[in-house]
Design a protein around this motif. Structure first.
Motif, PDB file in Angstrom:
ATOM      1  N   ILE A  77      50.202 112.811 -21.587  1.00  0.00           N
ATOM      2  CA  ILE A  77      50.722 111.524 -22.045  1.00  0.00           C
ATOM      3  C   ILE A  77      52.181 111.657 -22.472  1.00  0.00           C
ATOM      4  O   ILE A  77      53.015 110.790 -22.180  1.00  0.00           O
ATOM      5  CB  ILE A  77      49.853 110.990 -23.198  1.00  0.00           C
ATOM      6  N   ALA A  78      52.497 112.747 -23.173  1.00  0.00           N
ATOM      7  CA  ALA A  78      53.881 112.963 -23.608  1.00  0.00           C
ATOM      8  C   ALA A  78      54.816 113.060 -22.411  1.00  0.00           C
ATOM      9  O   ALA A  78      55.925 112.517 -22.420  1.00  0.00           O
ATOM     10  CB  ALA A  78      53.971 114.232 -24.443  1.00  0.00           C
ATOM     11  N   CYS A  79      54.351 113.736 -21.360  1.00  0.00           N
ATOM     12  CA  CYS A  79      55.163 113.890 -20.149  1.00  0.00           C
ATOM     13  C   CYS A  79      55.367 112.542 -19.469  1.00  0.00           C
ATOM     14  O   CYS A  79      56.481 112.216 -19.047  1.00  0.00           O
ATOM     15  CB  CYS A  79      54.479 114.879 -19.201  1.00  0.00           C
ATOM     16  N   VAL A  80      54.306 111.755 -19.376  1.00  0.00           N
ATOM     17  CA  VAL A  80      54.417 110.425 -18.760  1.00  0.00           C
ATOM     18  C   VAL A  80      55.400 109.564 -19.537  1.00  0.00           C
ATOM     19  O   VAL A  80      56.245 108.861 -18.966  1.00  0.00           O
ATOM     20  CB  VAL A  80      53.034 109.749 -18.691  1.00  0.00           C
ATOM     21  N   SER A  81      55.318 109.634 -20.866  1.00  0.00           N
ATOM     22  CA  SER A  81      56.205 108.833 -21.705  1.00  0.00           C
ATOM     23  C   SER A  81      57.650 109.323 -21.614  1.00  0.00           C
ATOM     24  O   SER A  81      58.576 108.521 -21.489  1.00  0.00           O
ATOM     25  CB  SER A  81      55.715 108.892 -23.156  1.00  0.00           C
ATOM     26  N   GLU A  82      57.839 110.637 -21.700  1.00  0.00           N
ATOM     27  CA  GLU A  82      59.200 111.196 -21.686  1.00  0.00           C
ATOM     28  C   GLU A  82      59.924 110.894 -20.375  1.00  0.00           C
ATOM     29  O   GLU A  82      61.105 110.568 -20.369  1.00  0.00           O
ATOM     30  CB  GLU A  82      59.130 112.714 -21.891  1.00  0.00           C
ATOM     31  N   ASN A  83      59.192 111.018 -19.279  1.00  0.00           N
ATOM     32  CA  ASN A  83      59.821 110.850 -17.963  1.00  0.00           C
ATOM     33  C   ASN A  83      59.526 109.491 -17.336  1.00  0.00           C
ATOM     34  O   ASN A  83      59.887 109.265 -16.176  1.00  0.00           O
ATOM     35  CB  ASN A  83      59.362 111.977 -17.033  1.00  0.00           C
TER      36      ASN A  83
ATOM     37  N   TYR B 193      53.130 114.821 -13.755  1.00  0.00           N
ATOM     38  CA  TYR B 193      53.723 116.149 -13.687  1.00  0.00           C
ATOM     39  C   TYR B 193      52.831 117.208 -14.332  1.00  0.00           C
ATOM     40  O   TYR B 193      52.956 118.385 -14.015  1.00  0.00           O
ATOM     41  CB  TYR B 193      55.065 116.179 -14.424  1.00  0.00           C
ATOM     42  N   ARG B 194      51.993 116.763 -15.276  1.00  0.00           N
ATOM     43  CA  ARG B 194      51.278 117.743 -16.097  1.00  0.00           C
ATOM     44  C   ARG B 194      49.822 117.320 -16.295  1.00  0.00           C
ATOM     45  O   ARG B 194      49.395 116.959 -17.381  1.00  0.00           O
ATOM     46  CB  ARG B 194      52.007 117.849 -17.433  1.00  0.00           C
ATOM     47  N   PRO B 195      49.016 117.339 -15.245  1.00  0.00           N
ATOM     48  CA  PRO B 195      47.591 117.027 -15.439  1.00  0.00           C
ATOM     49  C   PRO B 195      46.895 118.170 -16.163  1.00  0.00           C
ATOM     50  O   PRO B 195      47.383 119.307 -16.187  1.00  0.00           O
ATOM     51  CB  PRO B 195      47.080 116.895 -14.001  1.00  0.00           C
TER      52      PRO B 195
ATOM     53  N   LYS C 175      60.643  99.089 -16.296  1.00  0.00           N
ATOM     54  CA  LYS C 175      61.897  99.017 -15.551  1.00  0.00           C
ATOM     55  C   LYS C 175      63.034  99.764 -16.241  1.00  0.00           C
ATOM     56  O   LYS C 175      64.095  99.965 -15.655  1.00  0.00           O
ATOM     57  CB  LYS C 175      62.301  97.554 -15.371  1.00  0.00           C
ATOM     58  N   MET C 176      62.812 100.166 -17.472  1.00  0.00           N
ATOM     59  CA  MET C 176      63.859 100.897 -18.191  1.00  0.00           C
ATOM     60  C   MET C 176      64.078 102.255 -17.540  1.00  0.00           C
ATOM     61  O   MET C 176      63.157 102.829 -16.957  1.00  0.00           O
ATOM     62  CB  MET C 176      63.470 101.049 -19.661  1.00  0.00           C
ATOM     63  N   PRO C 177      65.284 102.799 -17.634  1.00  0.00           N
ATOM     64  CA  PRO C 177      65.565 104.069 -16.944  1.00  0.00           C
ATOM     65  C   PRO C 177      64.923 105.257 -17.634  1.00  0.00           C
ATOM     66  O   PRO C 177      64.682 105.241 -18.841  1.00  0.00           O
ATOM     67  CB  PRO C 177      67.093 104.160 -17.017  1.00  0.00           C
ATOM     68  N   ASN C 178      64.625 106.281 -16.830  1.00  0.00           N
ATOM     69  CA  ASN C 178      64.310 107.583 -17.421  1.00  0.00           C
ATOM     70  C   ASN C 178      65.585 108.431 -17.328  1.00  0.00           C
ATOM     71  O   ASN C 178      66.576 108.017 -16.738  1.00  0.00           O
ATOM     72  CB  ASN C 178      63.118 108.240 -16.717  1.00  0.00           C
TER      73      ASN C 178
ATOM     74  N   ALA D  77      58.667 118.184 -23.683  1.00  0.00           N
ATOM     75  CA  ALA D  77      57.802 117.256 -24.421  1.00  0.00           C
ATOM     76  C   ALA D  77      56.363 117.759 -24.507  1.00  0.00           C
ATOM     77  O   ALA D  77      55.686 117.565 -25.519  1.00  0.00           O
ATOM     78  CB  ALA D  77      57.839 115.887 -23.745  1.00  0.00           C
ATOM     79  N   CYS D  78      55.882 118.422 -23.458  1.00  0.00           N
ATOM     80  CA  CYS D  78      54.495 118.908 -23.468  1.00  0.00           C
ATOM     81  C   CYS D  78      54.292 120.009 -24.494  1.00  0.00           C
ATOM     82  O   CYS D  78      53.179 120.196 -25.004  1.00  0.00           O
ATOM     83  CB  CYS D  78      54.101 119.394 -22.078  1.00  0.00           C
ATOM     84  N   VAL D  79      55.354 120.741 -24.815  1.00  0.00           N
ATOM     85  CA  VAL D  79      55.255 121.830 -25.791  1.00  0.00           C
ATOM     86  C   VAL D  79      55.177 121.263 -27.205  1.00  0.00           C
ATOM     87  O   VAL D  79      54.330 121.669 -28.009  1.00  0.00           O
ATOM     88  CB  VAL D  79      56.463 122.786 -25.661  1.00  0.00           C
ATOM     89  N   THR D  80      56.046 120.296 -27.500  1.00  0.00           N
ATOM     90  CA  THR D  80      56.110 119.782 -28.870  1.00  0.00           C
ATOM     91  C   THR D  80      54.898 118.947 -29.246  1.00  0.00           C
ATOM     92  O   THR D  80      54.597 118.781 -30.423  1.00  0.00           O
ATOM     93  CB  THR D  80      57.375 118.928 -29.063  1.00  0.00           C
ATOM     94  N   THR D  81      54.192 118.401 -28.256  1.00  0.00           N
ATOM     95  CA  THR D  81      53.067 117.515 -28.568  1.00  0.00           C
ATOM     96  C   THR D  81      51.720 118.206 -28.486  1.00  0.00           C
ATOM     97  O   THR D  81      50.692 117.567 -28.723  1.00  0.00           O
ATOM     98  CB  THR D  81      53.052 116.314 -27.598  1.00  0.00           C
TER      99      THR D  81
END
Length: 297
Positions: free
Chosen positions: A96-102, A110-112, A210-213, A249-253
């Motif tokens: 979830i953190a990866c989906v949100s970050e990117n 990216y990270r299942p 629609k916001m940028p990553n 992000a996956c490390v910190t969460t």
């Protein structure tokens, strides 16, 4: 089990987070410039004095080591990730953190975290295996690209230039770990119901999508027929965060502290300690891909 975070540790973590957010303002760059910037030394990033001690959360140690690594020339560091399967509880917070970050759209992950049931009833158990891109030292996805849109950086991370990628998907087929996906341009709010004054549907609800990553340190607004829509996409160890002194992000969460990240060219780093353990393995070693991701089993 992870160490309990007391009030003092919490205050230190908050101070560190505030400092890295301040330096983490990402500037719009062209892809090539952005990728170069993501690998360049960044001596401006620091941690507050006394932020790290022997009793600190392991995240602070990894961040301190990351900042030290950023001060070296890019060719003198090698980013690697270690995943402790004994600590992973399958919560998917990293996903979830990866989906949100990117800001990943439907179908792009990216990270299942692979969930397996092992054994025969009543003697059964579950195994959870996070699977990022393995950032191989000999990546099979690179030589098959007909337009040289993907390559391995000096710091060990395999990157994709969205402006060069033509979406042929050869790299998706070549990857033996299935770590690449194709962005077909879908949105989560697509075809949602709308009713004036009653239901807020796609017209307004997809503004966030629609916001940028900020992958590779560049703004990527989500518009039809523009990159990264139509491109191959993959985990890049959150290079845009790393360049600014932040862990992926996956490390910190990770609630179980099961994910570790750092520079294995530093023999004193935590990841260097972990990859040398006898229970550290890499997947599909027989292929000779030399993955940069290790598992503790």
């Amino acid at each position: 089990m992870p160490k309990e975070v007391n009030r003092r540790d919490f205050i230190k973590l908050a101070a560190v987070a505030a400092s890295v957010v301040t330096v983490g303002q990402v500037l719009p760059l062209q892809p090539k410039q952005a990728m170069a910037a993501s690998s360049a030394p960044n001596p401006a990033v620091t941690l507050p004095v006394g932020a790290v001690s022997d009793t600190s959360d392991v995240l602070l140690r990894m961040q301190q080591e990351l900042i030290q690594a950023l001060k070296k020339p890019v060719e003198q560091r090698h980013w690697r990730m270690v995943l402790d399967l004994n600590k992973c509880v399958g919560c998917s917070a990293c996903t979830i953190a990866c989906v949100s970050e990117n800001k990943l759209p439907p179908g792009v992950v990216y990270r299942p975290v692979l969930d397996e049931e092992i054994g025969t009833y009543p003697n059964v158990t579950r195994r959870f295996t996070p699977r990022p891109c393995f950032q191989c030292d000999h990546p099979p996805c690179v030589p098959v690209c007909p337009v040289n849109a993907t390559w391995k950086q000096a710091d060990g991370v395999v990157v994709v230039d969205y402006n060069l990628c033509i979406g042929c998907r050869y790299c998706l087929v070549a990857c033996p770990y299935h770590a690449r996906t194709s962005d077909f341009g879908a949105n989560y709010c697509q075809n949602t119901a709308e009713a004036a004054g009653i239901i807020v549907g796609q017209q307004k609800a997809d503004d966030y999508e629609k916001m940028p990553n900020f992958e590779y340190g560049k703004k990527w607004p989500r518009k039809k027929y523009t990159s990264p829509i139509g491109n191959a996409r993959k985990c890049h160890f959150c290079l845009h965060r790393v360049a600014n002194g932040m862990l992926p992000a996956c490390v910190t969460t990770c609630i179980g502290r099961a994910t570790y990240f750092g520079d294995t060219n530093d023999p004193d780093s935590l990841v260097s300690e972990l990859v040398s353990r006898p229970d550290a393995i890499r997947l599909k070693e027989e292929l000779g891909t030399e993955p940069s991701v290790y598992y503790l089993v």
